[in-house]
Motif scaffolding. Structure first.
Motif, PDB file in Angstrom:
ATOM      1  N   UNK A  66       0.823  -1.215   0.000  1.00  0.00           N
ATOM      2  CA  UNK A  66       0.000   0.000   0.000  1.00  0.00           C
ATOM      3  C   UNK A  66       0.855   1.263   0.000  1.00  0.00           C
ATOM      4  N   UNK A  67       1.996   1.228   0.694  1.00  0.00           N
ATOM      5  CA  UNK A  67       2.855   2.399   0.775  1.00  0.00           C
ATOM      6  C   UNK A  67       3.586   2.729  -0.509  1.00  0.00           C
ATOM      7  N   UNK A  68       3.519   1.832  -1.500  1.00  0.00           N
ATOM      8  CA  UNK A  68       4.225   2.052  -2.767  1.00  0.00           C
ATOM      9  C   UNK A  68       3.266   2.142  -3.960  1.00  0.00           C
ATOM     10  N   UNK A  69       1.971   2.338  -3.680  1.00  0.00           N
ATOM     11  CA  UNK A  69       0.987   2.328  -4.764  1.00  0.00           C
ATOM     12  C   UNK A  69       0.805   3.683  -5.438  1.00  0.00           C
ATOM     13  N   UNK A  70       1.208   4.759  -4.784  1.00  0.00           N
ATOM     14  CA  UNK A  70       1.070   6.078  -5.398  1.00  0.00           C
ATOM     15  C   UNK A  70       2.124   6.318  -6.462  1.00  0.00           C
ATOM     16  N   UNK A  71       1.981   7.419  -7.186  1.00  0.00           N
ATOM     17  CA  UNK A  71       2.936   7.739  -8.253  1.00  0.00           C
ATOM     18  C   UNK A  71       4.001   8.733  -7.802  1.00  0.00           C
ATOM     19  N   UNK A 283      11.782 -16.138 -14.785  1.00  0.00           N
ATOM     20  CA  UNK A 283      12.983 -15.683 -14.072  1.00  0.00           C
ATOM     21  C   UNK A 283      12.733 -14.562 -13.058  1.00  0.00           C
ATOM     22  N   UNK A 284      12.298 -13.386 -13.523  1.00  0.00           N
ATOM     23  CA  UNK A 284      12.136 -12.227 -12.650  1.00  0.00           C
ATOM     24  C   UNK A 284      10.675 -11.908 -12.393  1.00  0.00           C
ATOM     25  N   UNK A 285      10.400 -11.204 -11.274  1.00  0.00           N
ATOM     26  CA  UNK A 285       9.036 -10.866 -10.879  1.00  0.00           C
ATOM     27  C   UNK A 285       8.941  -9.392 -10.517  1.00  0.00           C
ATOM     28  N   UNK A 286       7.768  -8.803 -10.809  1.00  0.00           N
ATOM     29  CA  UNK A 286       7.499  -7.415 -10.431  1.00  0.00           C
ATOM     30  C   UNK A 286       6.007  -7.251 -10.200  1.00  0.00           C
ATOM     31  N   UNK A 287       5.625  -6.654  -9.058  1.00  0.00           N
ATOM     32  CA  UNK A 287       4.234  -6.318  -8.779  1.00  0.00           C
ATOM     33  C   UNK A 287       3.921  -4.995  -9.458  1.00  0.00           C
ATOM     34  N   UNK A 288       2.759  -4.898 -10.126  1.00  0.00           N
ATOM     35  CA  UNK A 288       2.365  -3.660 -10.799  1.00  0.00           C
ATOM     36  C   UNK A 288       2.096  -2.559  -9.778  1.00  0.00           C
ATOM     37  N   UNK A 289       2.093  -1.320 -10.232  1.00  0.00           N
ATOM     38  CA  UNK A 289       1.920  -0.201  -9.317  1.00  0.00           C
ATOM     39  C   UNK A 289       0.582  -0.273  -8.582  1.00  0.00           C
ATOM     40  N   UNK A 332       5.327   6.266 -12.111  1.00  0.00           N
ATOM     41  CA  UNK A 332       3.897   6.294 -12.445  1.00  0.00           C
ATOM     42  C   UNK A 332       3.357   4.921 -12.831  1.00  0.00           C
ATOM     43  N   UNK A 333       4.230   3.918 -12.888  1.00  0.00           N
ATOM     44  CA  UNK A 333       3.806   2.565 -13.207  1.00  0.00           C
ATOM     45  C   UNK A 333       3.517   2.301 -14.665  1.00  0.00           C
ATOM     46  N   UNK A 334       3.751   3.259 -15.536  1.00  0.00           N
ATOM     47  CA  UNK A 334       3.386   3.107 -16.953  1.00  0.00           C
ATOM     48  C   UNK A 334       4.509   2.538 -17.799  1.00  0.00           C
ATOM     49  N   UNK A 335       5.701   2.462 -17.248  1.00  0.00           N
ATOM     50  CA  UNK A 335       6.817   1.864 -17.967  1.00  0.00           C
ATOM     51  C   UNK A 335       7.439   0.753 -17.129  1.00  0.00           C
ATOM     52  N   UNK A 336       7.664  -0.377 -17.769  1.00  0.00           N
ATOM     53  CA  UNK A 336       8.343  -1.508 -17.148  1.00  0.00           C
ATOM     54  C   UNK A 336       9.732  -1.601 -17.762  1.00  0.00           C
ATOM     55  N   UNK A 337      10.743  -1.436 -16.919  1.00  0.00           N
ATOM     56  CA  UNK A 337      12.134  -1.495 -17.370  1.00  0.00           C
ATOM     57  C   UNK A 337      12.672  -2.890 -17.077  1.00  0.00           C
ATOM     58  N   UNK A 338      13.291  -3.498 -18.093  1.00  0.00           N
ATOM     59  CA  UNK A 338      13.690  -4.904 -18.004  1.00  0.00           C
ATOM     60  C   UNK A 338      15.125  -5.058 -18.504  1.00  0.00           C
ATOM     61  N   UNK A 339      15.973  -5.688 -17.698  1.00  0.00           N
ATOM     62  CA  UNK A 339      17.331  -5.968 -18.176  1.00  0.00           C
ATOM     63  C   UNK A 339      17.289  -7.148 -19.142  1.00  0.00           C
ATOM     64  N   UNK A 340      18.032  -7.048 -20.242  1.00  0.00           N
ATOM     65  CA  UNK A 340      18.143  -8.126 -21.220  1.00  0.00           C
ATOM     66  C   UNK A 340      19.483  -8.801 -21.031  1.00  0.00           C
ATOM     67  N   UNK A 341      19.536  -9.784 -20.161  1.00  0.00           N
ATOM     68  CA  UNK A 341      20.774 -10.305 -19.609  1.00  0.00           C
ATOM     69  C   UNK A 341      21.799 -10.710 -20.665  1.00  0.00           C
ATOM     70  N   UNK A 342      21.380 -11.500 -21.644  1.00  0.00           N
ATOM     71  CA  UNK A 342      22.377 -12.078 -22.548  1.00  0.00           C
ATOM     72  C   UNK A 342      22.418 -11.419 -23.925  1.00  0.00           C
ATOM     73  N   UNK A 343      21.745 -10.251 -24.063  1.00  0.00           N
ATOM     74  CA  UNK A 343      21.984  -9.481 -25.285  1.00  0.00           C
ATOM     75  C   UNK A 343      22.400  -8.054 -24.966  1.00  0.00           C
TER      76      UNK A 343
END
Length: 387
Positions: A66-71, A283-289, A332-343
Motif C-alpha cells: 500500500x505504501x508504494x501504490x502512489x505515483x 525468471x524475474x518478478x514485479x508487482x504492478x503499481x 507512475x507505473x506506466x513503464x516496465x524497465x527490463x534488463x536483457x541479460x544475454x543481449x
C-alpha cells in the motif's frame, strides 16, 4: 557458483561463464568498514518484539504494498534526478540511463561481478553488489556517482528487514545469509543454507520470517528472522529464482526457470499449493503499481507474462525479444524497465499496451537494474522492492 542459469540451459549454473575458473579468495579481515545507511529517516522503526510479530500474524493484511501504490516519491527524494542504474556483470561497470530520453548519461567501473544495484532501507544511498570483489560500491543518488566502498563476503544480493534494523547479505557462493546491524554493520549472526544456490529472498508481511530460493537445488527455505535460524523448506524442483510476497501476504510467488512457471507457496505449510505455467525460463518478478498484476519475465522465450493476482489467471503476454531478466517500474507505473541479460540491453515496455518502447544497449550481461527514486515508505533491498 553464482548468478542465474544461462539462456540455453536449465540445469547448469552460469558461474563459469562470468567468474572464470578460480574462486576469488574471501576479503581479508580489516578494520570495520563504514556501515550502510538505513536508520536515519526521522521516523522510529517499529519494535521487533515477539508480541508485535504475533499480533501482526493474527491481524488481516490488506495490502503489504500500500505504501508504494502512489505515483509520487517521498518528499525528501523529490530533488533527486530520476535515473536507471544498470549493473553490467561481465564488464564490472554501471551504466546510468536518463529515463526521460532513454540515453546513457554516465558509466563507471565498480567491482567484479556486480549483480544488483540495491537502494538502502531509508533510500539515501544505492549499493552495487560486487560479488567477486567482496565489496559494495556506494552510490550517492543525488550525484549518481560512487562515493565509497564497503566490504562484505561475496554479496550476490542484499536486503533489509522491513523494520530497517537488519541488513541481510546473500552470499550465494558460500550458501550463507549474513545478518548485520544496519546502523553499525556489526555481524549479528548468519544462517547456512544447506541447499546450493541461495540467491533471492522476500519477507513476511510482519517481517518475522523470510523465504529464500536455492536456485541450483530446487528448494525454497524458511528462515526465522529474529532467531536467525532455518525452520522449514519446500521442494519445488527446477531452478527457483526471484520471489515475491502476494499483496495480501498469504502466499509467495516463486519464478522457476527450470519448470517454466510460477510456484505458489503457502508459507505456513511450506507446500507448493499451485503451479502456473508462464513461459520458457521464468525468471524475474514485479508487482504492478496498482498491485493488481504480477509481471513474469520468461528469459528463454523473450516474453513477459501478465498475471491477474486476484484470479491467478494469465491475462496477457508481451514480447521483448532477447533475454528479459530483472524488472523495475517507473514511478507512475506506466513503464516496465527490463534488463536483457544475454543481449546486453535494457528494454522499456508500456504497461498499458505491452508495446516495446525502446531497447537500450548497455554492457555485457546487465542484470539487477534499479530505477531510482521510486514510490514507497522504505526499501527491502534487492534491486528495488518497496513497501
Amino acid at each position: 557458483m553464482t548468478g542465474c542459469a544461462s539462456p540455453d540451459a536449465t540445469t547448469a549454473p552460469e558461474g563459469d561463464e562470468t567468474a572464470g575458473t578460480e574462486e576469488p579468495a574471501a576479503p581479508a579481515a580489516e578494520e570495520e568498514p563504514p556501515a550502510p545507511a538505513g536508520g536515519e529517516t526521522g521516523a522510529e522503526p517499529p519494535e521487533a518484539t515477539a508480541e508485535v510479530h504475533e499480533a501482526s500474524r493474527r491481524a488481516p493484511v490488506e495490502n503489504v504494498y500500500a505504501g508504494a501504490m502512489g505515483s509520487e516519491v517521498r518528499e525528501d527524494l523529490r530533488g533527486i534526478p530520476e535515473r536507471v542504474y544498470v549493473p553490467n556483470v561481465v564488464d564490472g561497470t554501471v551504466s546510468v540511463i536518463d529515463p526521460k530520453t532513454f540515453e546513457i548519461v554516465d558509466s563507471y567501473a565498480v567491482g567484479e561481478l556486480p549483480y544488483h544495484v540495491t537502494p538502502s532501507w531509508d533510500m539515501t544511498e544505492l549499493y552495487v553488489n560486487n560479488e567477486a570483489s567482496g565489496t559494495f560500491t556506494v552510490i550517492d543518488p543525488k550525484t549518481g556517482r560512487p562515493k565509497e566502498t564497503i566490504e562484505a563476503p561475496f554479496p550476490y544480493n542484499f536486503y533489509y528487514t522491513p523494520d530497517g534494523e537488519t541488513a541481510v547479505v546473500v552470499a550465494e557462493r558460500i550458501q550463507t545469509l549474513e545478518f548485520r546491524d544496519a546502523d553499525t554493520w556489526e555481524i549479528l549472526g548468519s544462517v547456512y543454507v544447506p541447499w546450493p544456490g541461495v540467491d533471492h529472498i522476500d519477507f513476511a508481511a510482519d517481517g518475522s520470517y523470510l523465504l529464500a530460493s536455492s536456485e541450483w537445488s530446487g528448494v525454497v527455505s524458511k528462515v526465522d528472522v529474529e532467531g536467525m535460524k532455518l525452520v522449514d523448506h519446500a521442494e519445488v524442483g527446477g531452478l527457483p529464482i526471484d520471489i515475491k510476497l502476494s499483496p495480501d501476504g498469504s502466499v509467495f510467488y516463486v519464478a522457476n526457470q527450470g519448470t517454466m512457471g510460477l510456484s505458489v507457496i503457502d508459507p505456513e505449510t511450506m507446500e507448493e499449493v499451485e503451479f502456473i505455467p508462464t513461459g520458457q525460463g521464468a525468471h524475474g518478478l514485479q508487482i504492478s503499481r496498482d498491485t493488481k498484476s504480477l509481471y513474469v519475465s520468461n528469459r528463454l522465450d523473450g516474453t513477459i507474462t501478465v498475471l491477474d493476482l486476484a484470479t491467478r489467471e494469465i491475462v496477457d503476454t508481451w514480447t521483448t525479444g532477447g533475454t528479459p531478466d530483472m524488472f523495475q517500474l517507473s514511478p507512475d507505473g506506466r513503464q516496465l524497465w527490463v534488463s536483457g541479460r544475454f543481449d546486453g540491453a535494457v528494454y522499456v515496455v508500456d504497461t498499458e499496451t505491452g508495446e516495446l518502447l525502446s531497447t537500450i544497449y548497455t554492457g555485457a550481461e546487465p542484470h539487477g537494474i534499479a530505477y531510482f527514486p521510486n514510490p514507497g515508505r522504505f526499501s527491502l533491498g534487492h534491486n528495488g522492492v518497496y513497501r
